[in-house]
Write an enzyme that holds these catalytic residues in place. Structure first.
Site, PDB file in Angstrom:
ATOM      1  N   HIS A 138      -2.514  25.229  10.370  1.00  0.00           N
ATOM      2  CA  HIS A 138      -2.367  24.060   9.499  1.00  0.00           C
ATOM      3  C   HIS A 138      -0.903  23.709   9.254  1.00  0.00           C
ATOM      4  CE1 HIS A 138      -3.905  20.943   7.146  1.00  0.00           C
ATOM      5  NE2 HIS A 138      -4.627  21.597   6.254  1.00  0.00           N
ATOM      6  N   ASP A 143      -2.683  18.767  11.259  1.00  0.00           N
ATOM      7  CA  ASP A 143      -3.298  18.268  10.027  1.00  0.00           C
ATOM      8  C   ASP A 143      -4.816  18.278  10.159  1.00  0.00           C
ATOM      9  OD1 ASP A 143      -0.841  17.812   8.880  1.00  0.00           O
ATOM     10  OD2 ASP A 143      -0.720  15.746   9.625  1.00  0.00           O
TER      11      ASP A 143
END
Length: 417
Positions: free
Chosen positions: A388, A392
């Site tokens: 992450h 995204d």
């Protein structure tokens, strides 16, 4: 003293290995370039060949010991003895093997001890297969080098493809007094972790400690891919000499999706993001000593036949233990198919320094709604684990949706949609 057998060069940046197994014993004849030992590195198993023909002399290290590149591990006595058959030492071993195996075989599912495994000269992979299948190893004829049992020999016997001799039938009657001793016995076994397993453990933990791991899921209707495969698999195999599987479709789909979402095919290096204009797919393959990930290079530029051929070749090398360091170097994205083992759903862990891994799972018919009607469709859950820090959530979901669209409508794979 004899001719020295040394640890060969194992690859760039690899300085040591673990001696996994001796393939020859003192006094046995050895041909030039014949393997005398197998070494385990962080990634692969490497066989050590004899530099000369002769007789195996002294083993200077024990199985499980760590050895450095260039270290002397054994000696070979060069001369006429090398041309003689190895039968001088074999007969002494032959009677011992069935005797020790017979005592272990009857009621404990063939959970053989270290001494019995040594007498039968079983590799760790074969020993594990024996314990899992319950096959009596002393009743089988090995197809490997020097008549050794292979994992495939055990698997075929377990599947009933090889008939085992009926001679052991009286055995359960004779040792009647031994049965009560074995019935309530509880055992523990300590097995040293292989270097490969240690490396897998370290790298996976590093991935958890370093990356911001997150997994997103979707499901895909496999109807069209199954139909296309059924329609063309015979022609495909006839033309290319290999089977048309599902992995080729998913590699192609991942290549299309990566064009729209390049961050999934990128990596973090320091304070920079490195993007690739190519897709090198690491395909997770099960090997006897653990999961390995050989790389299909420039998969985005390959045909279905080239992809399936590369996968089949790596699968064969993994079973034989002949994958090299070069086969597994690099990789920008990973695909892992847990479905071949029956997995319904999982959260795969990324393969550093990559930023994402696609998990495939088993196909099963489930009720879904199509045009207002509840119908049965062959469905598969997909999982995308990603870092992450770089990818995204919107990008991860988009990537999975692109794969879903391509698999449910394979024509997209042909016209780059």
């Amino acid at each position: 003293m004899g001719i020295e057998v040394k640890v060969p060069t194992l690859g760039e940046s690899i300085t040591e290995a673990t001696l996994g197994q001796w393939l020859k014993k003192p006094g046995e004849a050895v041909a030039v370039d014949e393997p005398v030992a197998s070494l385990e590195t962080d990634k692969v198993s490497v066989e050590v060949p004899s530099p000369v023909a002769g007789t195996f002399g002294e083993a200077m290290v024990a199985e499980g010991d760590t050895v450095n590149v260039g270290a002397v591990i054994a000696t070979i006595s060069e001369g006429a003895a090398g041309s003689a058959p190895a039968a001088t030492s074999a007969p002494a071993q032959a009677p011992a093997a069935p005797a020790s195996a017979a005592s272990a075989a009857p009621t404990q599912g063939h959970e053989i001890t270290d001494e019995q495994a040594q007498a039968l000269r079983l590799s760790p992979a074969v020993r594990r297969a024996v314990q899992e299948s319950g096959v009596d190893p002393s009743a089988l004829t090995g197809s490997g080098r020097d008549g050794r049992l292979t994992k495939e020999d055990v698997q075929k016997a377990a599947e009933g493809k090889v008939a085992q001799p009926s001679a052991p039938a009286p055995a359960p009657v004779a040792p009647a007094s031994a049965a009560p001793v074995a019935t309530g016995e509880r055992r523990e076994e300590r097995v040293r972790m292989t270097r490969l397993r240690q490396t897998i453990a370290t790298r996976l933990k590093e991935a958890q400690n370093t990356a911001a791991l997150l997994t997103t899921f979707n499901d895909v209707d496999m109807t069209e891919v199954i139909a296309a495969r059924a329609r063309y698999k015979d022609l495909f195999e006839k033309k290319h000499g290999i089977r048309l599987g599902f992995m080729g479709f998913f590699v192609k789909a991942a290549a299309l999706a990566a064009r729209d979402v390049p961050s999934v095919n990128a990596r973090i290096e320091g304070d920079e993001i490195v993007y690739h204009d190519y897709l090198d797919v690491s395909v997770a393959v099960s090997a006897p000593k653990g999961l390995v990930v050989p790389v299909i290079r420039s998969a985005d530029r390959m045909s279905f036949a080239e992809i399936e051929g590369a996968i089949a070749g790596y699968g064969k090398k993994a079973k034989e233990g002949t994958l090299t360091q070069a086969d597994m170097a690099g990789g920008t994205f990973t695909i892992s198919n847990g479905g071949v083992f029956g997995s319904l759903l999982s959260t795969p862990i990324i393969n550093p320094p990559q930023s994402a891994v696609l998990g495939m799972h088993r196909i099963e018919e489930r009720p879904v709604v199509r045009d207002g009607q509840i119908v049965a469709r062959p469905m598969m859950y997909l999982a995308l684990s990603y870092d992450h820090r770089l990818v995204d959530g919107r990008e991860a979901v988009t990537f999975l949706v692109r794969i879903k669209e391509a698999i449910e409508d394979p024509t997209r794979l042909l016209i780059d949609l």
